[in-house]
Scaffold this motif. Structure first.
Motif, PDB file in Angstrom:
ATOM      1  N   ASP A   1       0.829  -1.204   0.000  1.00  0.00           N
ATOM      2  CA  ASP A   1       0.000   0.000   0.000  1.00  0.00           C
ATOM      3  C   ASP A   1       0.869   1.262   0.000  1.00  0.00           C
ATOM      4  O   ASP A   1       0.591   2.215  -0.726  1.00  0.00           O
ATOM      5  N   ILE A   2       1.928   1.262   0.776  1.00  0.00           N
ATOM      6  CA  ILE A   2       2.843   2.412   0.815  1.00  0.00           C
ATOM      7  C   ILE A   2       3.474   2.622  -0.562  1.00  0.00           C
ATOM      8  O   ILE A   2       3.560   3.746  -1.056  1.00  0.00           O
ATOM      9  N   VAL A   3       3.891   1.530  -1.200  1.00  0.00           N
ATOM     10  CA  VAL A   3       4.520   1.630  -2.519  1.00  0.00           C
ATOM     11  C   VAL A   3       3.506   2.131  -3.551  1.00  0.00           C
ATOM     12  O   VAL A   3       3.813   2.986  -4.380  1.00  0.00           O
ATOM     13  N   LEU A   4       2.267   1.636  -3.486  1.00  0.00           N
ATOM     14  CA  LEU A   4       1.253   2.040  -4.455  1.00  0.00           C
ATOM     15  C   LEU A   4       0.869   3.511  -4.304  1.00  0.00           C
ATOM     16  O   LEU A   4       0.492   4.154  -5.276  1.00  0.00           O
ATOM     17  N   GLU A   5       0.946   4.040  -3.099  1.00  0.00           N
ATOM     18  CA  GLU A   5       0.595   5.437  -2.857  1.00  0.00           C
ATOM     19  C   GLU A   5       1.764   6.396  -3.086  1.00  0.00           C
ATOM     20  O   GLU A   5       1.585   7.608  -3.040  1.00  0.00           O
ATOM     21  N   ALA A   6       2.939   5.866  -3.341  1.00  0.00           N
ATOM     22  CA  ALA A   6       4.125   6.711  -3.518  1.00  0.00           C
ATOM     23  C   ALA A   6       4.007   7.538  -4.788  1.00  0.00           C
ATOM     24  O   ALA A   6       3.411   7.120  -5.774  1.00  0.00           O
TER      25      ALA A   6
END
Length: 171
Positions: A22-27
């Motif tokens: 999720d963190i990577v997708l929102e980056a």
């Protein structure tokens, strides 16, 4: 109770993976070194998956406790070395990106200063291309020649020189 804790551990592991994804997708896609950082997250998740697998092999007595401990020891050392290396690389990238932005700002400020100096100089100044076409014409030259920059730019410099002096110019 033992298997309940194992299942609970793996559920927590899956939640942690989802959080990392999720963190990577929102980056921000323009984030410097994003692909590298994604690769690090993927590597870390693979290592943790293998840790879980080794743990299960140990519980099922398919791996000796000594082998399990050796794996964990070498795995931890490898993971710490990789993470430290990644931190150094990422930090250097970020430092270089900051340095590049600072240099770009200084270059832009220098260009603005030179442009202001060119425009406001108390002397007639013009710039020509290698072909002899006017690229720039400052305000002082516009005042003394009565030719505005807009009229001069793009024309051959020879158009502004008296016929008897044109032979003195080599383009």
């Amino acid at each position: 109770a033992g298997w309940f804790l194992v299942i609970l551990s793996f559920v927590a592991y899956l939640a942690a993976i989802w959080d990392q994804v999720d963190i990577v997708l929102e980056a921000d896609p323009n984030l410097h070194g994003l692909r590298f950082k994604i690769g690090v997250v993927v590597l870390k998740e693979i290592v943790f998956f293998v840790y879980g697998l080794v743990y299960l092999l140990g519980i099922a007595n398919l791996m000796s406790s000594f082998s399990e401990q050796v794996f964990y020891t070498y795995g931890d050392v490898m993971l710490k070395v990789v993470q430290a290396s990644v931190l150094v690389v990422v930090r250097n990238w970020e430092d270089l990106a900051l340095l590049q932005r600072a240099l770009e700002q200084k270059v832009e400020a220098g260009k603005e200063d030179m442009s202001r100096l060119f425009r406001r100089a108390n002397a007639p100044i013009f710039a020509i291309s290698q072909d002899g076409f006017v690229l720039a014409w400052n305000d002082h030259l516009a005042r003394v020649s009565s030719i505005l920059e807009q009229s001069a730019v793009g024309r051959s410099i020879l158009e502004f020189i008296q016929d008897d002096s044109k032979n003195n110019f080599k383009l």
